[in-house]
Motif scaffolding. Structure first.
Motif, PDB file in Angstrom:
ATOM      1  N   PHE A 215       0.835  -1.204   0.000  1.00 42.75           N
ATOM      2  CA  PHE A 215       0.000   0.000   0.000  1.00 42.75           C
ATOM      3  C   PHE A 215       0.875   1.261   0.000  1.00 42.75           C
ATOM      4  N   GLU A 216       1.934   1.254   0.794  1.00 42.25           N
ATOM      5  CA  GLU A 216       2.830   2.403   0.824  1.00 42.25           C
ATOM      6  C   GLU A 216       3.470   2.626  -0.541  1.00 42.25           C
ATOM      7  N   ALA A 217       3.899   1.541  -1.177  1.00 47.33           N
ATOM      8  CA  ALA A 217       4.540   1.651  -2.489  1.00 47.33           C
ATOM      9  C   ALA A 217       3.556   2.122  -3.548  1.00 47.33           C
ATOM     10  N   MET A 218       2.332   1.639  -3.494  1.00 50.36           N
ATOM     11  CA  MET A 218       1.332   2.064  -4.469  1.00 50.36           C
ATOM     12  C   MET A 218       1.038   3.551  -4.329  1.00 50.36           C
ATOM     13  N   ARG A 219       0.803   4.018  -3.119  1.00 50.19           N
ATOM     14  CA  ARG A 219       0.512   5.442  -2.928  1.00 50.19           C
ATOM     15  C   ARG A 219       1.701   6.308  -3.329  1.00 50.19           C
ATOM     16  N   GLY A 220       2.916   5.802  -3.115  1.00 50.33           N
ATOM     17  CA  GLY A 220       4.098   6.535  -3.542  1.00 50.33           C
ATOM     18  C   GLY A 220       4.189   6.684  -5.050  1.00 50.33           C
ATOM     19  N   ALA A 221       3.458   5.828  -5.779  1.00 52.38           N
ATOM     20  CA  ALA A 221       3.436   5.889  -7.249  1.00 52.38           C
ATOM     21  C   ALA A 221       2.132   6.478  -7.774  1.00 52.38           C
ATOM     22  N   SER A 222       1.365   7.145  -6.900  1.00 57.02           N
ATOM     23  CA  SER A 222       0.075   7.758  -7.264  1.00 57.02           C
ATOM     24  C   SER A 222      -0.949   6.724  -7.726  1.00 57.02           C
ATOM     25  N   VAL A 223      -0.864   5.532  -7.147  1.00 52.11           N
ATOM     26  CA  VAL A 223      -1.847   4.478  -7.405  1.00 52.11           C
ATOM     27  C   VAL A 223      -2.561   4.194  -6.078  1.00 52.11           C
ATOM     28  N   GLU A 224      -3.843   4.488  -6.005  1.00 49.63           N
ATOM     29  CA  GLU A 224      -4.590   4.340  -4.761  1.00 49.63           C
ATOM     30  C   GLU A 224      -5.154   2.930  -4.642  1.00 49.63           C
ATOM     31  N   PRO A 225      -4.842   2.195  -3.541  1.00 48.75           N
ATOM     32  CA  PRO A 225      -5.439   0.873  -3.339  1.00 48.75           C
ATOM     33  C   PRO A 225      -6.960   0.968  -3.248  1.00 48.75           C
ATOM     34  N   LYS A 226      -7.665   0.177  -4.056  1.00 48.43           N
ATOM     35  CA  LYS A 226      -9.126   0.267  -4.121  1.00 48.43           C
ATOM     36  C   LYS A 226      -9.836  -1.040  -3.808  1.00 48.43           C
ATOM     37  N   ARG A 227      -9.195  -2.178  -4.085  1.00 44.95           N
ATOM     38  CA  ARG A 227      -9.832  -3.475  -3.842  1.00 44.95           C
ATOM     39  C   ARG A 227      -8.827  -4.418  -3.191  1.00 44.95           C
ATOM     40  N   LEU A 228      -9.309  -5.209  -2.226  1.00 45.11           N
ATOM     41  CA  LEU A 228      -8.485  -6.202  -1.536  1.00 45.11           C
ATOM     42  C   LEU A 228      -9.290  -7.466  -1.336  1.00 45.11           C
ATOM     43  N   GLN A 229      -8.706  -8.603  -1.687  1.00 40.46           N
ATOM     44  CA  GLN A 229      -9.314  -9.902  -1.382  1.00 40.46           C
ATOM     45  C   GLN A 229      -8.229 -10.828  -0.840  1.00 40.46           C
ATOM     46  N   LEU A 230      -8.524 -11.442   0.308  1.00 42.32           N
ATOM     47  CA  LEU A 230      -7.608 -12.400   0.907  1.00 42.32           C
ATOM     48  C   LEU A 230      -8.021 -13.815   0.519  1.00 42.32           C
ATOM     49  N   VAL A 231      -7.023 -14.681   0.387  1.00 48.11           N
ATOM     50  CA  VAL A 231      -7.240 -16.074  -0.019  1.00 48.11           C
ATOM     51  C   VAL A 231      -6.739 -16.977   1.094  1.00 48.11           C
ATOM     52  N   GLN A 232      -7.587 -17.913   1.525  1.00 52.39           N
ATOM     53  CA  GLN A 232      -7.168 -18.865   2.543  1.00 52.39           C
ATOM     54  C   GLN A 232      -7.731 -20.245   2.233  1.00 52.39           C
ATOM     55  N   SER A 233      -7.061 -21.253   2.782  1.00 46.52           N
ATOM     56  CA  SER A 233      -7.416 -22.634   2.439  1.00 46.52           C
ATOM     57  C   SER A 233      -8.606 -23.147   3.236  1.00 46.52           C
ATOM     58  N   ALA A 234      -8.874 -22.553   4.410  1.00 45.82           N
ATOM     59  CA  ALA A 234      -9.984 -22.995   5.252  1.00 45.82           C
ATOM     60  C   ALA A 234     -10.302 -21.882   6.241  1.00 45.82           C
ATOM     61  N   PRO A 235     -11.534 -21.829   6.794  1.00 43.84           N
ATOM     62  CA  PRO A 235     -11.883 -20.756   7.733  1.00 43.84           C
ATOM     63  C   PRO A 235     -10.951 -20.680   8.932  1.00 43.84           C
ATOM     64  N   SER A 236     -10.394 -21.809   9.361  1.00 40.36           N
ATOM     65  CA  SER A 236      -9.541 -21.825  10.548  1.00 40.36           C
ATOM     66  C   SER A 236      -8.086 -21.470  10.253  1.00 40.36           C
ATOM     67  N   ARG A 237      -7.742 -21.271   8.989  1.00 41.98           N
ATOM     68  CA  ARG A 237      -6.367 -20.979   8.598  1.00 41.98           C
ATOM     69  C   ARG A 237      -6.195 -19.506   8.272  1.00 41.98           C
ATOM     70  N   SER A 238      -5.005 -18.995   8.532  1.00 45.65           N
ATOM     71  CA  SER A 238      -4.705 -17.611   8.175  1.00 45.65           C
ATOM     72  C   SER A 238      -4.608 -17.465   6.661  1.00 45.65           C
ATOM     73  N   PRO A 239      -4.937 -16.291   6.123  1.00 41.43           N
ATOM     74  CA  PRO A 239      -4.801 -16.083   4.679  1.00 41.43           C
ATOM     75  C   PRO A 239      -3.364 -16.305   4.225  1.00 41.43           C
ATOM     76  N   ARG A 240      -3.217 -16.859   3.019  1.00 37.06           N
ATOM     77  CA  ARG A 240      -1.890 -17.117   2.456  1.00 37.06           C
ATOM     78  C   ARG A 240      -1.589 -16.246   1.249  1.00 37.06           C
ATOM     79  N   LEU A 241      -2.584 -15.531   0.753  1.00 37.33           N
ATOM     80  CA  LEU A 241      -2.390 -14.712  -0.436  1.00 37.33           C
ATOM     81  C   LEU A 241      -3.292 -13.484  -0.352  1.00 37.33           C
ATOM     82  N   ALA A 242      -2.782 -12.342  -0.828  1.00 35.02           N
ATOM     83  CA  ALA A 242      -3.583 -11.129  -0.936  1.00 35.02           C
ATOM     84  C   ALA A 242      -3.628 -10.697  -2.393  1.00 35.02           C
ATOM     85  N   LEU A 243      -4.826 -10.410  -2.883  1.00 35.06           N
ATOM     86  CA  LEU A 243      -5.042  -9.880  -4.222  1.00 35.06           C
ATOM     87  C   LEU A 243      -5.428  -8.415  -4.068  1.00 35.06           C
ATOM     88  N   VAL A 244      -4.701  -7.523  -4.726  1.00 33.99           N
ATOM     89  CA  VAL A 244      -4.885  -6.092  -4.540  1.00 33.99           C
ATOM     90  C   VAL A 244      -4.996  -5.410  -5.899  1.00 33.99           C
TER      91      VAL A 244
END
Length: 221
Positions: free
Chosen positions: A168-197
């Motif tokens: 997010f810091e790098a995007m804003r530094g390049a005049s690109v505003e973060p607008k959408r975020l989706q996290l990916v996880q293998s199961a409800p009890s597991r922490s997310p392993r991937l972020a799509l931005v």
């Protein structure tokens, strides 16, 4: 050794020792906003995985790419031509200005190295370049994207969730505003392993957090 993957209507040639098709690229290609006729640039395009995946979603795309590994860039260009797709792949350093047209693209997409230098094991050879920021940091990637996006154009990236603040810091530094975020996880009890931005060049403030993508639901398992 060379292998072939079938991506819907398209055929992807791959070779040992070069970046290959992975599930993270598949999810990023599904996540990115895309419209027919858009001009798309893949930063660090490897052998051309993302352009072929995007071509399955929309027609009349212009699919350009920049790749630093000469053998990968050559194969990416061959994959585009063999599938009858429109676009240009250049072999070079994406941080340098002059590669392709600036202020031109509707979508810049990238599956960048996930690990900052000095944070753990570095794989040898080309695999190390693909996994660790040996040749390009997140701020450098975002600046390269920002220069090439038109106003209102979009940057779509996948990364490990623990690096979201850096992204997010790098995007804003390049005049690109973060607008959408989706996290990916293998199961409800597991922490997310991937972020799509996804961010928008010169976009207004406001981040939409989409429902978590559960892999067991995605596969029906």
């Amino acid at each position: 050794m060379e292998t072939v993957e079938h991506l819907g209507r398209y055929t992807l040639r791959q070779r040992d020792g070069l970046p290959k098709l992975g599930t993270d690229a598949v999810r990023l290609a599904r996540f990115a906003t895309l419209r027919s006729g858009w001009r798309v640039l893949d930063l660090g395009c490897g052998v051309g995985v993302l352009p072929l995946l995007l071509a399955e979603r929309a027609d009349r795309l212009t699919l350009d790419g920049i790749e630093c590994i000469p053998e990968a860039a050559a194969l990416a260009g061959e994959n585009l031509r063999a599938n009858g797709l429109t676009g240009t792949v250049v072999q070079g350093d994406l941080r340098e200005p002059g590669w392709l047209t600036e202020g031109h693209y509707d979508l810049v997409i990238s599956n960048p190295p996930y690990f900052a230098p000095g944070t753990g094991y570095v794989a040898p050879g080309n695999r190390g370049i693909a996994r660790t920021e040996l040749c390009c940091t997140l701020p450098e990637l975002c600046r390269a994207a920002g220069r090439r996006l038109k106003t209102g154009g979009r940057l779509a990236v996948c990364l490990r969730p623990e690096r979201l603040a850096d992204l997010f810091e790098a995007m804003r530094g390049a005049s690109v505003e973060p607008k959408r975020l989706q996290l990916v996880q293998s199961a409800p009890s597991r922490s997310p392993r991937l972020a799509l931005v996804e961010g928008v060049r010169q976009g207004g403030r406001g981040l939409t957090v989409e429902p978590v993508l559960l892999l067991n639901e995605e596969t029906g398992g």
